[in-house]
Write an enzyme that holds these catalytic residues in place. Structure first.
Site, PDB file in Angstrom:
ATOM      1  NE  ARG A 121     -31.167  -8.382  27.768  1.00  0.00           N
ATOM      2  CZ  ARG A 121     -31.248  -7.593  26.714  1.00  0.00           C
ATOM      3  NH1 ARG A 121     -30.164  -7.194  26.096  1.00  0.00           N
ATOM      4  NH2 ARG A 121     -32.417  -7.214  26.258  1.00  0.00           N
ATOM      5  CB  CYS A 125     -25.830  -9.657  43.554  1.00  0.00           C
ATOM      6  SG  CYS A 125     -25.637  -8.754  45.070  1.00  0.00           S
ATOM      7  CG  ASN A 159     -27.466  -3.206  27.451  1.00  0.00           C
ATOM      8  OD1 ASN A 159     -27.238  -2.433  26.529  1.00  0.00           O
ATOM      9  ND2 ASN A 159     -28.616  -3.833  27.579  1.00  0.00           N
ATOM     10  CD  GLU A 160     -32.012  -1.288  27.590  1.00  0.00           C
ATOM     11  OE1 GLU A 160     -32.511  -2.391  27.878  1.00  0.00           O
ATOM     12  OE2 GLU A 160     -32.454  -0.566  26.675  1.00  0.00           O
ATOM     13  CB  CYS A 165     -29.974  -8.461  44.124  1.00  0.00           C
ATOM     14  SG  CYS A 165     -29.316  -9.856  45.055  1.00  0.00           S
ATOM     15  CB  CYS A 170     -28.873  -6.741  48.433  1.00  0.00           C
ATOM     16  SG  CYS A 170     -27.992  -6.819  46.863  1.00  0.00           S
ATOM     17  CD  GLU A 317     -30.001  -0.731  22.792  1.00  0.00           C
ATOM     18  OE1 GLU A 317     -31.147  -1.234  22.716  1.00  0.00           O
ATOM     19  OE2 GLU A 317     -29.165  -1.108  23.606  1.00  0.00           O
ATOM     20  CE  LYS A 366     -35.948 -17.976  16.371  1.00  0.00           C
ATOM     21  NZ  LYS A 366     -36.204 -17.918  17.826  1.00  0.00           N
ATOM     22  CG  PHE A 367     -38.069 -13.702  14.446  1.00  0.00           C
ATOM     23  CD1 PHE A 367     -37.676 -14.006  13.143  1.00  0.00           C
ATOM     24  CD2 PHE A 367     -38.481 -14.734  15.267  1.00  0.00           C
ATOM     25  CE1 PHE A 367     -37.700 -15.318  12.670  1.00  0.00           C
ATOM     26  CE2 PHE A 367     -38.517 -16.047  14.807  1.00  0.00           C
ATOM     27  CZ  PHE A 367     -38.121 -16.341  13.499  1.00  0.00           C
ATOM     28  CG  HIS A 368     -34.886  -6.479  17.692  1.00  0.00           C
ATOM     29  ND1 HIS A 368     -34.427  -5.396  16.986  1.00  0.00           N
ATOM     30  CD2 HIS A 368     -35.453  -5.982  18.819  1.00  0.00           C
ATOM     31  CE1 HIS A 368     -34.695  -4.286  17.673  1.00  0.00           C
ATOM     32  NE2 HIS A 368     -35.324  -4.615  18.783  1.00  0.00           N
TER      33      HIS A 368
HETATM   34  C1  GAL Z   1     -32.684  -3.061  24.489  1.00  0.00           C
HETATM   35  C2  GAL Z   1     -31.392  -3.753  24.857  1.00  0.00           C
HETATM   36  C3  GAL Z   1     -30.758  -4.409  23.645  1.00  0.00           C
HETATM   37  C4  GAL Z   1     -31.773  -5.188  22.874  1.00  0.00           C
HETATM   38  C5  GAL Z   1     -32.928  -4.288  22.501  1.00  0.00           C
HETATM   39  C6  GAL Z   1     -34.002  -4.951  21.696  1.00  0.00           C
HETATM   40  O1  GAL Z   1     -33.470  -2.836  25.611  1.00  0.00           O
HETATM   41  O2  GAL Z   1     -30.473  -2.850  25.410  1.00  0.00           O
HETATM   42  O3  GAL Z   1     -29.698  -5.240  24.071  1.00  0.00           O
HETATM   43  O4  GAL Z   1     -32.219  -6.258  23.647  1.00  0.00           O
HETATM   44  O5  GAL Z   1     -33.521  -3.813  23.685  1.00  0.00           O
HETATM   45  O6  GAL Z   1     -35.040  -4.050  21.393  1.00  0.00           O
END
Ligand code: GAL
Length: 684
Positions: A121, A125, A159-160, A165, A170, A317, A366-368
């Site tokens: 992800r 650019c 997102n973040e 680039c 650029c 988050e 998957k393990f988060h």
């Molecule tokens: C953040 C991100 C989320 C997810 C998370 C995992 O940096 O915005 O999409 O990947 O980390 O910790």
């Protein structure tokens, strides 16, 4: 109960503490039972808001210009029926395959000049007109369809944001940015000191971004490239904001930042364009550093995020228990989850949002951990602890939501100075720990229950009593004058080693004792700067106690300052290491070497004017006490124990615990990882 009716409202449609997090139903569309069960479990966990659609572009627009909103309609309607609000994302953080296949220009070009392949992800650019147009289309479609939905309370832009680039577009945009800034190549060559090593630019087209394969010696280029990356990211973000606002200008927008320690962007600049600051906090709880130190570091980042707008922010988050991206991803031990949430709220957060609600079944995350794990049950410790947080937020929302974090002191943190310092090629390339320099000063405030803002050089500092300026290498135009006015007007300034060395383009200030360098305010000039080998120390004695000095020692030539402490060793033994200078109605102090936290604990206590404390008693080590204030006159005292053993705080008055409703005075006993939120309000 009195409410903070006049307080700052970051989500007007639903002015409550938000509890929820990233929810990715697009991964589960083939599992309708799971989606139904999720909503039941969310209700059980007291979740009232989810961030939707962050990485859902491929499901929203499976082929170019063919949109499928049916699944999202169903999800948002179901959530709304269940009383769960939506923070709706624009999906620009990751693009669908068809987009990169048809328009390869949307993929980034790396520092070595090669274009990335599809994948990952944040691989797009920010300049590409095609990418911008495709993002505008999907953002506008989303806004048209959902802006008036009663569940949608906020836009989560992308997102973040991160990365850069170096494609031809650029590069061209960078050159335009430079032309707007410098007008002529002569000016640019001067400001970048580009005649050095015959690197003089004779045409704008010669200017390329810095690269390990090319130019790294022109520090002004490096600095301006980083500024350009922020500028271009902000420009891209503004285009997204314009798209959603074109449909409904009243829904607040946010973009989730990554806190103070992410130095790829200048968040003070990005923060101007969003309505609400939000950020993603992932401290390494239970690491060998110790939870109290980790909490101190994280509190600093919370304070910085709050200070960008001097308004409550959203914790967008955090993990319900563990990440999966560290070399060792540890669980939060029992109690730590709630404690870390209380800490965020204590420093200005009006939410507890997680990554994520349901754990992915496959791929990279998957393990988060998640609120709902692969087991799908609510019978887990993590689920119970999340639920406990949800219950707590419901109890405190009416009082805490929108309350302020008053601060009489500020620490200057300047991302642009960090960029320059990192590349300074100065007396010590083996490491000048800028964040460490800030943390060693910040600890005094954190440990003594004193609120402090973390502001950049643009901030209006006139209202503070104390300004601390750790290792502030680069001073942008006008900053020195604001410091002079501040001290002259009665403020107290504490600066530390390697401050005020270069101007905003990384050109060294010239002259010995000059006003540009604030020598009149500080009362000294620096003749030379010694760098110490790792393990080598100098020392000072302050109030009978010896402190070890490391990294850098400035050799000071006093003009009008008094000497507070002198060096203990080397040829500059007995020359000033700590100075004080009365200027106008204020005082400017300088610590000329890298001093330990214990020194700052002692020194700031002496040098600082009287500052408001959250509680006027001694705070045990490992316990943090923070203040928020309601406009209704109530004070909220957040007490947090980051040790795993019971701690007792002596109270200075009578309070109500706003979670349990219990009255408390004299003493507050907190179990290991325990916390309490007290109010001065008394039930009559
Ligand atoms: C953040 C991100 C989320 C997810 C998370 C995992 O940096 O915005 O999409 O990947 O980390 O910790």
């Amino acid at each position: 109960m009195k409410r903070n009716d006049e307080m700052h409202t970051i989500t007007p449609k639903f002015p409550k503490m938000l509890h929820g997090g990233d929810y990715n139903p697009e991964q589960w569309l083939e599992y309708p039972d799971v989606l139904e069960e999720d909503i039941r479990l969310m209700k059980q966990a007291h979740i009232n808001c989810v961030s939707l659609g962050i990485f859902a572009w491929a499901k929203l627009e499976p082929c170019e210009n063919e949109f499928d909103f049916g699944w999202l309609d169903t999800i948002i309607d179901r959530l709304w029926q269940a009383g769960i609000y939506v923070d709706l994302a624009t999906p620009s953080g990751a693009r669908p395959h068809w987009l990169a296949d048809k328009y390869p220009e949307v993929l980034r070009v790396a520092e070595d000049g090669t274009r990335n392949l599809f994948g990952h992800r944040h691989n797009h650019c920010f300049t590409s007109p095609v990418y911008r147009e495709k993002v505008r289309i999907i953002d506008t479609e989303l806004a048209k369809r959902y802006a008036s939905h009663p569940a949608v309370i906020m836009w989560h832009i992308s997102n973040e944001f991160s990365g850069d680039c170096r494609c031809p577009m650029c590069k061209a945009a960078f050159r335009e940015f430079l032309k707007a800034k410098y007008s002529t190549l002569d000016k640019l060559n001067h400001e970048w000191w580009a005649n050095f090593w015959s690197h003089t630019y004779t045409s704008w087209e010669q200017i390329d971004p810095p690269s390990y394969k090319g130019e790294t010696a022109i520090h002004g280029l490096d600095l301006d490239w980083k500024r350009f990356v922020t500028h271009q990211t902000a420009d891209f973000m503004r285009a997204e904001i314009a798209a959603v606002r074109s449909i409904d200008p009243d829904i607040p927008v946010t973009a989730n930042f990554m806190g103070m320690y992410f130095d790829g962007l200048d968040y003070y600049e990005l923060g101007r364009d969003v309505d609400v600051i939000s950020w993603d906090s992932y401290p390494e709880w239970h690491a060998p550093l110790g939870n109290d130190v980790i909490a101190m570091h994280e509190s600093l980042s919370h304070d910085m995020m709050r200070s960008i707008k001097k308004q409550p922010f959203l914790l967008m988050e955090c993990t319900p228990s563990t990440t999966n991206w560290r070399s060792i991803s540890k669980l939060k031990k029992p109690g730590m989850h709630k404690l870390s949430i209380v800490n965020a709220i204590a420093h200005g957060a009006d939410s507890a949002m997680y990554f994520q609600i349901r754990q992915s079944r496959g791929s990279a995350e998957k393990f988060h951990s998640a609120v709902i794990s692969h087991t799908g049950t609510s019978d887990t410790r993590t689920f119970r602890e999340v639920t406990e947080v949800g219950e707590m937020l419901e109890k405190i929302s009416d009082r805490i939501y929108g309350s302020s974090s008053p601060a009489e002191a500020a620490i200057i943190f300047e991302p642009q100075s960090k960029w320059a310092l990192d590349k300074a090629q100065g007396p010590r390339n083996a490491g000048l720990d800028y964040f460490g320099a800030i943390q060693r000063c910040y600890h005094y405030f954190w440990a003594n229950g004193i609120n402090v803002d973390i502001v950049n050089e643009d901030a209006d500092i006139s209202g503070y009593k104390l300004v601390v300026m750790p290792m502030l290498y680069l001073w942008r135009e006008g900053f020195g004058d604001r410091l002079r006015t501040f001290v002259n007007g009665g403020g107290t300034l504490i600066s530390t080693v390697f401050s005020g060395i270069v101007n905003e383009n990384d050109l060294c200030f010239l002259g010995e004792a000059t006003e540009e360098k604030l020598s009149d305010v500080m009362g000294y000039w620096v003749e030379e700067t010694d760098s110490l080998y790792d393990g080598e120390v100098n020392s000072i004695v302050y109030k009978g106690k010896e402190y070890k000095l490391t990294e850098l020692c400035e050799v000071i030539r006093p003009t009008t300052c008094d000497t507070v402490a002198v060096y203990g060793n080397d040829y500059y033994k007995d020359t000033p290491a700590v100075t004080a200078n009365r200027f106008g109605d204020g005082t400017a102090y300088h610590i000329a070497a890298n001093a330990p936290q214990e020194f700052f604990d002692a020194f700031i206590a002496d040098a600082a004017p009287e500052l408001k404390r959250a509680v006027n008693t001694d705070i045990p080590r490992g316990v943090s006490v923070t203040l928020r204030e309601g406009e209704n006159g109530e004070s909220y005292i957040f007490v947090q124990n980051f040790l795993d053993t019971e701690q007792t705080l002596t109270l200075d008055g009578s309070y109500t615990d706003i979670v349990s409703g219990a009255a408390c005075s004299d003493k507050l006993i907190l179990e290991g990882y325990g916390s309490a939120i007290l109010s001065t309000y008394q039930e009559s």
